[in-house]
Write a protein that holds these residues in place. Structure first.
Motif, PDB file in Angstrom:
ATOM      1  N   GLY A  21       0.828  -1.199   0.000  1.00 32.90           N
ATOM      2  CA  GLY A  21       0.000   0.000   0.000  1.00 32.90           C
ATOM      3  C   GLY A  21       0.860   1.246   0.000  1.00 32.90           C
ATOM      4  O   GLY A  21       1.983   1.252   0.530  1.00 32.90           O
ATOM      5  N   SER A  22       0.355   2.311  -0.608  1.00 35.10           N
ATOM      6  CA  SER A  22       1.056   3.605  -0.607  1.00 35.10           C
ATOM      7  C   SER A  22       0.815   4.271   0.741  1.00 35.10           C
ATOM      8  O   SER A  22      -0.044   5.144   0.889  1.00 35.10           O
ATOM      9  CB  SER A  22       0.554   4.481  -1.758  1.00 35.10           C
ATOM     10  OG  SER A  22       0.848   3.879  -3.005  1.00 35.10           O
ATOM     11  N   ILE A  23       1.578   3.838   1.710  1.00 34.79           N
ATOM     12  CA  ILE A  23       1.375   4.262   3.099  1.00 34.79           C
ATOM     13  C   ILE A  23       2.677   4.858   3.609  1.00 34.79           C
ATOM     14  O   ILE A  23       3.666   4.144   3.804  1.00 34.79           O
ATOM     15  CB  ILE A  23       0.952   3.068   3.979  1.00 34.79           C
ATOM     16  CG1 ILE A  23      -0.390   2.502   3.491  1.00 34.79           C
ATOM     17  CG2 ILE A  23       0.863   3.482   5.439  1.00 34.79           C
ATOM     18  CD1 ILE A  23      -0.790   1.225   4.173  1.00 34.79           C
ATOM     19  N   ASN A  24       2.696   6.168   3.793  1.00 36.94           N
ATOM     20  CA  ASN A  24       3.856   6.831   4.364  1.00 36.94           C
ATOM     21  C   ASN A  24       3.573   7.116   5.834  1.00 36.94           C
ATOM     22  O   ASN A  24       2.499   7.587   6.191  1.00 36.94           O
ATOM     23  CB  ASN A  24       4.177   8.132   3.632  1.00 36.94           C
ATOM     24  CG  ASN A  24       5.616   8.566   3.853  1.00 36.94           C
ATOM     25  OD1 ASN A  24       6.041   8.768   4.980  1.00 36.94           O
ATOM     26  ND2 ASN A  24       6.355   8.709   2.760  1.00 36.94           N
ATOM     27  N   LEU A  25       4.535   6.811   6.673  1.00 36.51           N
ATOM     28  CA  LEU A  25       4.355   6.948   8.112  1.00 36.51           C
ATOM     29  C   LEU A  25       4.794   8.324   8.591  1.00 36.51           C
ATOM     30  O   LEU A  25       5.646   8.970   7.982  1.00 36.51           O
ATOM     31  CB  LEU A  25       5.153   5.876   8.850  1.00 36.51           C
ATOM     32  CG  LEU A  25       4.845   4.424   8.483  1.00 36.51           C
ATOM     33  CD1 LEU A  25       5.731   3.488   9.276  1.00 36.51           C
ATOM     34  CD2 LEU A  25       3.377   4.101   8.726  1.00 36.51           C
ATOM     35  N   SER A  26       4.217   8.742   9.705  1.00 34.61           N
ATOM     36  CA  SER A  26       4.629   9.977  10.354  1.00 34.61           C
ATOM     37  C   SER A  26       5.919   9.718  11.137  1.00 34.61           C
ATOM     38  O   SER A  26       6.462   8.614  11.134  1.00 34.61           O
ATOM     39  CB  SER A  26       3.514  10.448  11.290  1.00 34.61           C
ATOM     40  OG  SER A  26       3.903  11.604  12.000  1.00 34.61           O
ATOM     41  N   ASN A  27       6.398  10.749  11.816  1.00 30.07           N
ATOM     42  CA  ASN A  27       7.580  10.557  12.672  1.00 30.07           C
ATOM     43  C   ASN A  27       7.205   9.915  14.002  1.00 30.07           C
ATOM     44  O   ASN A  27       8.077   9.449  14.742  1.00 30.07           O
ATOM     45  CB  ASN A  27       8.278  11.889  12.917  1.00 30.07           C
ATOM     46  CG  ASN A  27       7.367  12.906  13.587  1.00 30.07           C
ATOM     47  OD1 ASN A  27       6.343  13.282  13.032  1.00 30.07           O
ATOM     48  ND2 ASN A  27       7.718  13.356  14.771  1.00 30.07           N
ATOM     49  N   THR A  28       5.921   9.885  14.315  1.00 26.52           N
ATOM     50  CA  THR A  28       5.425   9.153  15.485  1.00 26.52           C
ATOM     51  C   THR A  28       4.335   8.199  15.006  1.00 26.52           C
ATOM     52  O   THR A  28       3.422   8.616  14.307  1.00 26.52           O
ATOM     53  CB  THR A  28       4.840  10.110  16.550  1.00 26.52           C
ATOM     54  OG1 THR A  28       3.798  10.902  15.966  1.00 26.52           O
ATOM     55  CG2 THR A  28       5.912  11.037  17.091  1.00 26.52           C
ATOM     56  N   TRP A  29       4.444   6.935  15.371  1.00 26.91           N
ATOM     57  CA  TRP A  29       3.474   5.954  14.912  1.00 26.91           C
ATOM     58  C   TRP A  29       3.531   4.725  15.799  1.00 26.91           C
ATOM     59  O   TRP A  29       4.450   4.534  16.610  1.00 26.91           O
ATOM     60  CB  TRP A  29       3.722   5.556  13.457  1.00 26.91           C
ATOM     61  CG  TRP A  29       5.135   5.146  13.137  1.00 26.91           C
ATOM     62  CD1 TRP A  29       6.111   5.915  12.589  1.00 26.91           C
ATOM     63  CD2 TRP A  29       5.730   3.853  13.372  1.00 26.91           C
ATOM     64  NE1 TRP A  29       7.268   5.207  12.455  1.00 26.91           N
ATOM     65  CE2 TRP A  29       7.069   3.932  12.917  1.00 26.91           C
ATOM     66  CE3 TRP A  29       5.275   2.658  13.899  1.00 26.91           C
ATOM     67  CZ2 TRP A  29       7.956   2.850  12.994  1.00 26.91           C
ATOM     68  CZ3 TRP A  29       6.152   1.572  13.968  1.00 26.91           C
ATOM     69  CH2 TRP A  29       7.468   1.676  13.523  1.00 26.91           C
ATOM     70  N   SER A  30       2.546   3.864  15.630  1.00 21.29           N
ATOM     71  CA  SER A  30       2.508   2.571  16.312  1.00 21.29           C
ATOM     72  C   SER A  30       1.930   1.542  15.352  1.00 21.29           C
ATOM     73  O   SER A  30       1.024   1.852  14.571  1.00 21.29           O
ATOM     74  CB  SER A  30       1.651   2.627  17.583  1.00 21.29           C
ATOM     75  OG  SER A  30       2.160   3.569  18.500  1.00 21.29           O
ATOM     76  N   ILE A  31       2.474   0.331  15.394  1.00 23.99           N
ATOM     77  CA  ILE A  31       2.005  -0.781  14.572  1.00 23.99           C
ATOM     78  C   ILE A  31       1.720  -1.960  15.488  1.00 23.99           C
ATOM     79  O   ILE A  31       2.496  -2.251  16.394  1.00 23.99           O
ATOM     80  CB  ILE A  31       3.060  -1.172  13.516  1.00 23.99           C
ATOM     81  CG1 ILE A  31       3.099  -0.141  12.382  1.00 23.99           C
ATOM     82  CG2 ILE A  31       2.774  -2.551  12.925  1.00 23.99           C
ATOM     83  CD1 ILE A  31       4.169  -0.412  11.342  1.00 23.99           C
TER      84      ILE A  31
END
Length: 798
Positions: free
Chosen positions: A450-460
């Protein structure tokens, strides 16, 4: 006519006859050459600064000095509050004349000798007792002179001296809580005399707006006035005096003159004028702190005692005077004065993507990218359009146990094409397999993207049954999550250089586990924390680095080096740092290491409720039970949209409807894939046996819920509406032969062949016997019209 006009005009301009050094010519008062008539009041050796011959109104008055127009009457204006450079050694007239006040020793303001006044962040210039600056050009004071200033003095001393050589013609100083002025003027005989005026209002330790006026009222009368904070503070009338200063090279000195100490305190704004303008400036000091203090926005605070005192601190967090905390070397207080940064790029010490910031990682404007809580990202992170363009809570949640589809949560595409997927939608080799109670199965060649760009703060967060390979990756391998629980992640320094880091958790193979990872950014540091089954692992913190994916990124599930093998049941992405994952962790009922809602089996096995059992070798898409290679529970279904009940889209050839059911006369045993024809008369059945009917065809009646009869047994009523035998009586036939002498019928049963009467017998009649019933010989019979069912009981005396 022109000459007359000029003469008349000159007469109007020179009515006075009393100035010292004047003479009367044809009734007119004129000054002896080379003296100059100044505003028809005094004869001076030179025109004061800004006074010029008025040849327009008096062409012949070459030695006449006209009063300056109001808009041209400013000698100089010094906006001390506006100068924030410490490496400089001068302040320039803001009125545009080009005049400068400089330090006579040619040293910068920041020099620790304190011989130069010190620009401050918010209080103008601070003068120590040794501080002083002088004008760089000659200004001749005149008969009109005003000094206006915002000042906050603490200790007595000189503020302004106007001198030729060692002779002081104007002196303004602070003494014993008052402002004082002395001026060297001329008496009526032309001799110099010193006059002194003092204010009547105390000045100590607070801001004051002070106006000091010197004014030649007439040719022989002058005045000196003080106003403090718009209030009259002292007036002296100079009768018989001329405010008449000689020509020469004047030096104007603010503060220490080399012979007298400067006052100690602040000057915020100062203006000298050559008129008697009394207007009030629209400038007011705000900060009322003393030296070696800073303003925290609410109160004055002392700088730390270990901090330098020249210049002093501007905040409590450190001793620096640089506007930006990350600045290591600066030339002043302004944001653009930084020449070197601890972190970041001068002058603002932003990171390489920032354009406006207060320090590194506090960007409010990006030269490239999108700001998020101070960090410039290369592109807008996925999901921001749902949360107002900033970090938001859950941005993606994909449950892989739902319907079969080519794109999950509108973001994750199966394989390389969202229109092809398992099952029955022309699947490609890269499409993962849905697996009952196990989400999606990846067999080292399948993936989601997927075209998914993450932020500088994230959780998976991921529910995973990992066997081997790479669970998560991105296009540039900035983020990699391995099947052993290790996460490799790249971070970017403020200058754009990248470094890689890794953190591990103990992820056991071939067991269901909930793994999660959180990245947070705070106080210029990135912290990554791993979790296994909602238990935090060892976090790692890296200072002055940030997580930042390049633009145009793709996020992959199942693709990497090597590709992933195993199951993923649930995938979740947040745009913030999560510290506790109890809700997704409890999604499948994890108790004592057992996940009740997920099968603990490989793709080639099914779960019978207790153990994993192997599918047949011929079952290439897995199985849900031993008896069928189909992946769904309904044996009558040939295609379905999920593993859930009532999701069949196509039935097998012998079945129809929703849910699927067999055509009449066919049956399918429980948990069996085959079917067979029902017993004669059965419309539906559970087996091909005669006793396995569940409903009957027309002309048959269902007896006892198990078999179809043409006639119902005696004691049952045939119900044509339901094709069933309805019970009515438990006694089908009752014959009492005791004490009967009948040869025709008994209780509806035929005795013998005919309905004869005793004593006439036919050949089949039995013989009545006294108290013994009937005697049957080999040819005797009694016939009853009765249907006996599959279940019956006969009782008799014989």
């Amino acid at each position: 006519m022109t000459v007359i006009f000029i003469l008349i005009t000159c007469v109007v301009l020179t009515l006075s006859a009393c100035p010292y050094g004047s003479l009367s010519v044809s009734g007119e008062t004129r000054c002896n050459i080379p003296k100059y008539m100044v505003d028809s009041k005094i004869c001076a050796n030179d025109c004061p600064s800004l006074f010029e011959p008025d040849l327009l109104n008096c062409p012949t008055c070459f030695n006449y000095c006209g009063k300056p127009r109001e808009e041209n009457a400013i000698l100089f204006t010094l906006e001390f509050f506006g100068l924030q450079e410490l490496m400089s050694n001068y302040i320039e007239d803001s009125s545009g004349s080009g005049l400068k006040f400089i330090n006579p020793d040619d040293i910068p303001y920041s020099d620790p000798s304190q011989n130069s006044p010190l620009p401050t962040l918010d209080r103008g210039f601070y003068f120590a007792t040794s501080s002083g600056i002088i004008s760089d050009r000659n200004l001749i004071p005149g008969l009109y002179f005003i000094l206006k200033l915002w000042i906050k003095p603490f200790v007595d001393g000189d503020m302004l001296n106007v001198q030729i050589g060692q002779t002081t013609y104007i002196r303004i100083w602070a003494d014993l809580g008052a402002f004082k002025l002395s001026a060297l003027v001329l008496d009526s005989n032309g001799f110099q005399a010193q006059v002194v005026e003092s204010s009547t209002i105390s000045y100590y330790s607070s801001w004051h707006y002070v106006s000091i006026y010197i004014n030649q009222i007439s040719c022989d009368t002058g005045s000196i006035n003080f106003e403090i904070n718009k209030q009259e503070a002292g007036t002296t009338i100079l009768s018989g005096y001329e405010i008449n200063f000689p020509s020469g090279a004047y030096t104007w000195t603010l503060g220490n003159t080399g012979g007298r100490n400067s006052f100690r305190g602040f000057i915020y704004w100062l203006q000298a004028r050559a008129d008697n303008d009394a207007s009030y400036p629209a400038i007011t000091p705000i900060v009322d702190c003393v030296d070696k203090q800073y303003w925290d926005g609410a109160l004055c605070q002392d700088c730390d005692i270990n901090c330098p005192t020249w210049p002093w601190c501007i905040r409590g967090s450190d001793c620096k005077y640089c506007h930006i905390e990350d600045c290591s070397v600066c030339t002043g207080y302004s944001a653009n004065s930084c020449t070197s940064c601890y972190t970041g790029i001068p002058p603002l010490c932003c990171d390489h993507l920032g354009r406006e910031c207060s320090q590194t990682w506090t960007n409010t404007l990006c030269s490239n990218g999108v700001p998020n809580e101070g960090v410039c990202l290369y592109e807008t992170p996925y999901g921001w359009w749902n949360c107002g363009g900033s970090s938001c809570f859950e941005v993606l949640a994909a449950d892989f146990n739902g319907p079969f589809q080519g794109i999950y949560s509108s973001a994750l595409v199966t394989g390389s094409n969202s229109t092809t997927y398992n099952y029955w939608n022309f699947p490609e080799a890269s499409d993962p397999f849905p697996a009952k109670n196990r989400g999606l199965y990846f067999n080292s060649s399948q993936f989601l993207s997927g075209s998914i760009n993450l932020s500088n703060t994230w959780s998976i967060g991921i529910w995973v049954y990992a066997i081997s390979g790479t669970i998560i990756s991105d296009s540039t391998n900035t983020l990699i999550i391995k099947a052993n629980g290790t996460i490799n992640f790249g971070l970017e320094k403020w200058d754009g250089t990248a470094s890689s880091y890794s953190v591990s958790i103990p992820l056991a193979p071939s067991l269901w586990s909930y793994i999660s990872y959180s990245i947070g950014f705070s106080n210029k540091a990135t912290t990554l924390t791993p979790f296994i089954n909602n238990n935090a692992g060892t976090a790692v913190t890296i200072i002055n680095f940030v997580f930042r994916l390049p633009s145009g990124q793709k996020l992959y599930i199942g693709k990497g080096f090597p590709n992933f093998k195993g199951f993923i049941s649930y995938f979740q992405l947040w745009g913030i740092t999560i510290a506790e994952f109890s809700t997704p962790y409890n999604l499948y009922g994890f108790t004592n290491g057992v996940v009740s809602a997920l099968w603990p089996c490989d793709f080639s096995h099914y779960y019978d409720g207790n153990t994993c059992k192997p599918c047949s070798d011929s079952y290439t898409m897995g199985c849900t039970r031993e008896a069928s290679c189909r992946i769904f529970d309904d044996f009558l279904c040939s295609q379905c949209s999920s593993f859930l009940a009532n999701t069949c889209t196509y039935c097998i050839s012998n079945a129809f409807g929703s849910p699927c059911k067999l055509y009449s006369g066919e049956h399918q045993p429980p948990n069996k894939a085959f079917y067979s024809v029902c017993y004669t008369g059965c419309a539906t059945c559970t087996d091909s046996l005669y006793s396995s009917c569940t409903s009957c065809n027309l002309g048959y009646f269902l007896y006892n819920g198990m078999m179809c009869l043409i006639n119902c047994p005696t004691g049952y009523i045939e119900d044509s509406s339901t094709n069933a035998c309805i019970f009515s009586s438990s006694v089908g036939l009752s014959l009492n032969f005791y004490d009967e002498i009948k040869l025709d019928s008994i209780s509806g049963a035929q005795v013998g062949l005919t309905n004869n009467t005793y004593p006439i017998y036919d050949t089949r009649d039995p013989y009545p016997q006294y108290q013994q019933g009937y005697y049957f010989k080999s040819t005797s019979s009694i016939t009853a019209n009765t249907v006996i069912g599959p279940y019956f009981t006969i009782s008799l005396w014989i």
